[in-house]
Design an enzyme around this catalytic site. Structure first.
Site, PDB file in Angstrom:
ATOM      1  N   GLY A 108     119.213  94.702  84.949  1.00  0.00           N
ATOM      2  CA  GLY A 108     118.757  94.187  83.884  1.00  0.00           C
ATOM      3  C   GLY A 108     118.356  95.026  82.704  1.00  0.00           C
ATOM      4  O   GLY A 108     118.577  96.234  82.735  1.00  0.00           O
ATOM      5  N   GLU A 115     124.593  93.667  81.185  1.00  0.00           N
ATOM      6  CA  GLU A 115     123.802  94.329  82.138  1.00  0.00           C
ATOM      7  C   GLU A 115     124.356  94.784  83.706  1.00  0.00           C
ATOM      8  O   GLU A 115     124.229  95.618  83.881  1.00  0.00           O
ATOM      9  CB  GLU A 115     122.334  93.997  81.933  1.00  0.00           C
ATOM     10  CG  GLU A 115     121.629  94.226  80.510  1.00  0.00           C
ATOM     11  CD  GLU A 115     121.333  95.812  80.391  1.00  0.00           C
ATOM     12  OE1 GLU A 115     121.307  96.499  81.336  1.00  0.00           O
ATOM     13  OE2 GLU A 115     121.006  96.146  79.287  1.00  0.00           O
ATOM     14  N   GLU A 154     125.129  98.290  85.142  1.00  0.00           N
ATOM     15  CA  GLU A 154     124.468  98.965  85.886  1.00  0.00           C
ATOM     16  C   GLU A 154     124.941  98.834  87.180  1.00  0.00           C
ATOM     17  O   GLU A 154     124.594  99.487  88.290  1.00  0.00           O
ATOM     18  CB  GLU A 154     122.888  98.374  85.639  1.00  0.00           C
ATOM     19  CG  GLU A 154     122.510  98.561  84.598  1.00  0.00           C
ATOM     20  CD  GLU A 154     120.819  98.358  84.519  1.00  0.00           C
ATOM     21  OE1 GLU A 154     120.039  98.733  83.763  1.00  0.00           O
ATOM     22  OE2 GLU A 154     120.478  97.431  85.379  1.00  0.00           O
ATOM     23  N   PRO A 169     101.609  89.839  79.784  1.00  0.00           N
ATOM     24  CA  PRO A 169     101.371  90.976  78.984  1.00  0.00           C
ATOM     25  C   PRO A 169     101.584  92.401  79.479  1.00  0.00           C
ATOM     26  O   PRO A 169     102.067  92.991  78.570  1.00  0.00           O
ATOM     27  CB  PRO A 169      99.906  90.541  78.430  1.00  0.00           C
ATOM     28  CG  PRO A 169      99.679  89.152  78.611  1.00  0.00           C
ATOM     29  CD  PRO A 169     100.392  88.896  79.883  1.00  0.00           C
ATOM     30  N   GLU A 207     122.003 104.595  90.729  1.00  0.00           N
ATOM     31  CA  GLU A 207     122.609 104.121  92.047  1.00  0.00           C
ATOM     32  C   GLU A 207     122.548 102.664  91.989  1.00  0.00           C
ATOM     33  O   GLU A 207     121.589 102.058  91.682  1.00  0.00           O
ATOM     34  CB  GLU A 207     121.933 104.712  93.131  1.00  0.00           C
ATOM     35  CG  GLU A 207     122.635 104.627  94.425  1.00  0.00           C
ATOM     36  CD  GLU A 207     122.007 105.161  95.814  1.00  0.00           C
ATOM     37  OE1 GLU A 207     122.286 104.995  96.856  1.00  0.00           O
ATOM     38  OE2 GLU A 207     121.002 105.942  95.407  1.00  0.00           O
TER      39      GLU A 207
END
Length: 230
Positions: free
Chosen positions: A45, A61, A65, A82, A115
């Protein structure tokens, strides 16, 4: 009342579950190349760019990745505690997919991923951020969804013996199923077509019938208000 200015970023995460008759259920993870959580495993992500939609971002993404493309990702949930990311306030919209892992073995990590690797959901490494929580929510969603929607059929070969369907549901639900009631329920729905073919026998028992999923009948029954529940 004084209003504080916010500096919130939006990210996306892609939980891709894989299934195979040999390995069972696995999930695709990446090893982070940079801080925070350098060298830790995480869900693929990253941040949403200004000129792209959430769906475009999560597919980009995942491709960057892990090197794979998934045609369909379903939105799972939003995570926005938060302090979930030590860098700043970041809200992540998570997506999930269920695929045949054998079709996605050519993994190629890039950008901020060192990886990419498949892990059994029963043998997971420690995960960065709040990704353990995100993954657990995704697992619970899949286990609930396969009980009322036959998404599992897409993970089987086009033609399959009934035992393969039993193995799939046992793996996805991570528990034993009542074989007699399961068989009766599935066959009563009329969603399986008997192909007239038989599986090669590996023992003294009778060869198993070979079935295929009737997607048109399923869609027709949905319009008539059919309630699918396993």
């Amino acid at each position: 009342m004084q209003v504080q200015s916010s500096n919130i970023k939006v990210a996306v995460d892609a939980i891709v579950f894989g299934y195979s008759k040999i390995d069972g259920v696995s999930v695709l993870l990446i090893k982070r190349k940079y801080t925070p959580y350098k060298d830790c495993w995480a869900i693929p992500g990253g941040f949403v760019l200004n000129n792209e939609s959430l769906e475009e971002a999560v597919k980009r993404e995942l491709l960057e990745e892990t090197g794979i493309k998934v045609n369909y990702l379903e939105q799972l949930y939003s995570f926005g505690e938060p302090k979930r990311d030590p860098r700043q306030r970041i809200i992540s919209i998570a997506y999930f997919a269920l695929v045949k892992s054998a079709l996605f073995q050519q993994l190629k990590a890039s950008t901020d991923a060192e990886e990419a690797q498949w892990f059994s959901i029963n043998k997971l490494p420690s995960l960065a951020f709040d990704h353990k929580q995100i993954l657990q929510v995704a697992i619970e969603r899949v286990r609930a969804k396969i009980r009322y929607q036959p998404i599992g059929f897409e993970l089987l070969d086009k033609k399959f013996p009934f035992s393969d369907l039993e193995k799939l549901y046992t793996a996805l639900l991570d528990r034993a199923i009542d074989r007699r009631n399961f068989t009766k329920k599935i066959l009563s729905l009329g969603l399986l077509e008997d192909t007239g073919e038989l599986a090669a026998s590996s023992g003294a028992g009778r060869p198993s019938k070979i079935y295929q999923f009737n997607k048109k009948r399923y869609q027709h029954l949905l319009k008539e208000g059919m309630h699918f529940e396993i």
